[in-house]
Design a protein around this motif. Sequence first.
Motif, short mmCIF file in Angstrom:
data_model
loop_
_atom_site.label_atom_id
_atom_site.label_comp_id
_atom_site.label_asym_id
_atom_site.label_seq_id
_atom_site.Cartn_x
_atom_site.Cartn_y
_atom_site.Cartn_z
N LEU A 1 66.56 65.42 -24.27
CA LEU A 1 66.43 66.81 -24.67
C LEU A 1 66.45 67.75 -23.47
N LEU A 2 65.77 67.36 -22.39
CA LEU A 2 65.53 68.28 -21.28
C LEU A 2 66.35 68.01 -20.03
N VAL A 3 66.86 66.77 -19.87
CA VAL A 3 67.51 66.42 -18.61
C VAL A 3 68.99 66.09 -18.81
N SER A 4 69.27 65.03 -19.58
CA SER A 4 70.65 64.57 -19.66
C SER A 4 71.51 65.38 -20.61
N GLY A 5 70.88 65.99 -21.63
CA GLY A 5 71.64 66.72 -22.63
C GLY A 5 72.39 65.82 -23.60
N ALA A 6 72.13 64.52 -23.54
CA ALA A 6 72.80 63.59 -24.45
C ALA A 6 72.29 63.80 -25.88
N GLN A 7 73.05 63.27 -26.82
CA GLN A 7 72.74 63.45 -28.24
C GLN A 7 71.36 62.92 -28.57
N ILE A 8 70.62 63.70 -29.33
CA ILE A 8 69.33 63.25 -29.85
C ILE A 8 69.33 63.51 -31.35
N ASP A 9 69.24 62.45 -32.13
CA ASP A 9 69.29 62.56 -33.58
C ASP A 9 68.62 61.34 -34.18
N PRO A 10 68.49 61.26 -35.49
CA PRO A 10 67.82 60.11 -36.10
C PRO A 10 68.46 58.77 -35.75
N ALA A 11 69.78 58.74 -35.58
CA ALA A 11 70.44 57.48 -35.21
C ALA A 11 69.97 57.00 -33.84
N TYR A 12 69.80 57.93 -32.90
CA TYR A 12 69.28 57.55 -31.59
C TYR A 12 67.83 57.08 -31.71
N ALA A 13 67.03 57.74 -32.57
CA ALA A 13 65.65 57.31 -32.78
C ALA A 13 65.61 55.87 -33.29
N ASP A 14 66.52 55.52 -34.20
CA ASP A 14 66.58 54.14 -34.70
C ASP A 14 66.92 53.16 -33.57
N ARG A 15 67.89 53.52 -32.74
CA ARG A 15 68.25 52.64 -31.62
C ARG A 15 67.08 52.44 -30.67
N LEU A 16 66.33 53.50 -30.46
CA LEU A 16 65.18 53.43 -29.57
C LEU A 16 64.10 52.50 -30.12
N ILE A 17 63.76 52.65 -31.39
CA ILE A 17 62.75 51.78 -31.99
C ILE A 17 63.26 50.34 -32.07
N ASP A 18 64.53 50.15 -32.37
CA ASP A 18 65.09 48.80 -32.42
C ASP A 18 64.99 48.12 -31.05
N ALA A 19 65.23 48.89 -29.98
CA ALA A 19 65.15 48.32 -28.63
C ALA A 19 63.72 47.90 -28.29
N LEU A 20 62.74 48.61 -28.87
CA LEU A 20 61.33 48.30 -28.60
C LEU A 20 60.75 47.30 -29.60
N ALA A 21 61.53 46.93 -30.60
CA ALA A 21 61.02 46.05 -31.66
C ALA A 21 60.41 44.76 -31.14
N PRO A 22 61.02 44.09 -30.12
CA PRO A 22 60.39 42.85 -29.63
C PRO A 22 58.97 43.08 -29.09
N ILE A 23 58.68 44.28 -28.60
CA ILE A 23 57.34 44.59 -28.09
C ILE A 23 56.41 44.97 -29.23
N LEU A 24 56.97 45.64 -30.24
CA LEU A 24 56.15 46.21 -31.31
C LEU A 24 55.85 45.21 -32.43
N GLN A 25 56.58 44.12 -32.48
CA GLN A 25 56.38 43.17 -33.57
C GLN A 25 55.36 42.10 -33.19
N THR A 26 54.55 41.70 -34.14
CA THR A 26 53.60 40.61 -33.91
C THR A 26 54.33 39.28 -33.98
N SER A 27 53.69 38.25 -33.49
CA SER A 27 54.33 36.92 -33.45
C SER A 27 54.56 36.35 -34.85
N THR A 28 53.89 36.91 -35.86
CA THR A 28 54.06 36.41 -37.23
C THR A 28 55.15 37.13 -37.97
N GLN A 29 55.73 38.19 -37.34
CA GLN A 29 56.77 38.94 -38.05
C GLN A 29 58.11 38.31 -37.81
#
Length: 200
Positions: free
Chosen positions: A172-200
């Motif tokens: 938003l403030l530095v790169s000016g790259a696209q920010i939209d819900p699709a990017y939000a999904d990619r961001l959460i997907d990239a963090l999924a291995p950290i956010l998921q418990t071992s039973t998921q």
Amino acid sequence: MPKPNDARGPGRPRSERARRAVLTAARELLTDRGLPGLSVDDIAARAGVSKNTIYRWWPTKAAVLMDAFTDAFSGRMEAPADGDALTRLRTGVRRVAQLMNTPDARRPFVALVAAAQHDPELAAALRERFINSRRAEVSRLIATGIGNGQLPADLDTDVIIDLIYGALYYRLLVSGAQIDPAYADRLIDALAPILQTSTQ
């Protein structure tokens, strides 16, 4: 203890109509003109109230501007109350991305952040009236997820918040790259291995 923007003069209850007029005026002026040179006199004239009226309710111009922004947009960034923790987090991040993809929210927020780099009062208002409340909301969501076993017990909440919102605000403030819900999904997907418990 009342919040700063709830301060009232003796015997002078706040007029909701005047309050709304002040916040709308501040938001419109910030969008139309940008922050430099914008004064409480300008806001008062646009709102049709006296400058003293504004100062009875807000301690500084920065407080007016931040309340104008948060009043309009904070509720549209909140995560849903129901659902599992990861889904709620994803939806909340998508909402922030969607909102910041609209000029009405993006332009005033960028102007406020830019000006805050050189204005200590505005920087303090930005932290107290926006950033801290956003972090607190996401912290509670993560704590709930950890408590009910939906998120890992050793999750570093502060780092996760920094990773998510740092990425959004960098675009938003530095790169000016696209920010939209699709990017939000990619961001959460990239963090999924950290956010998921071992039973998921």
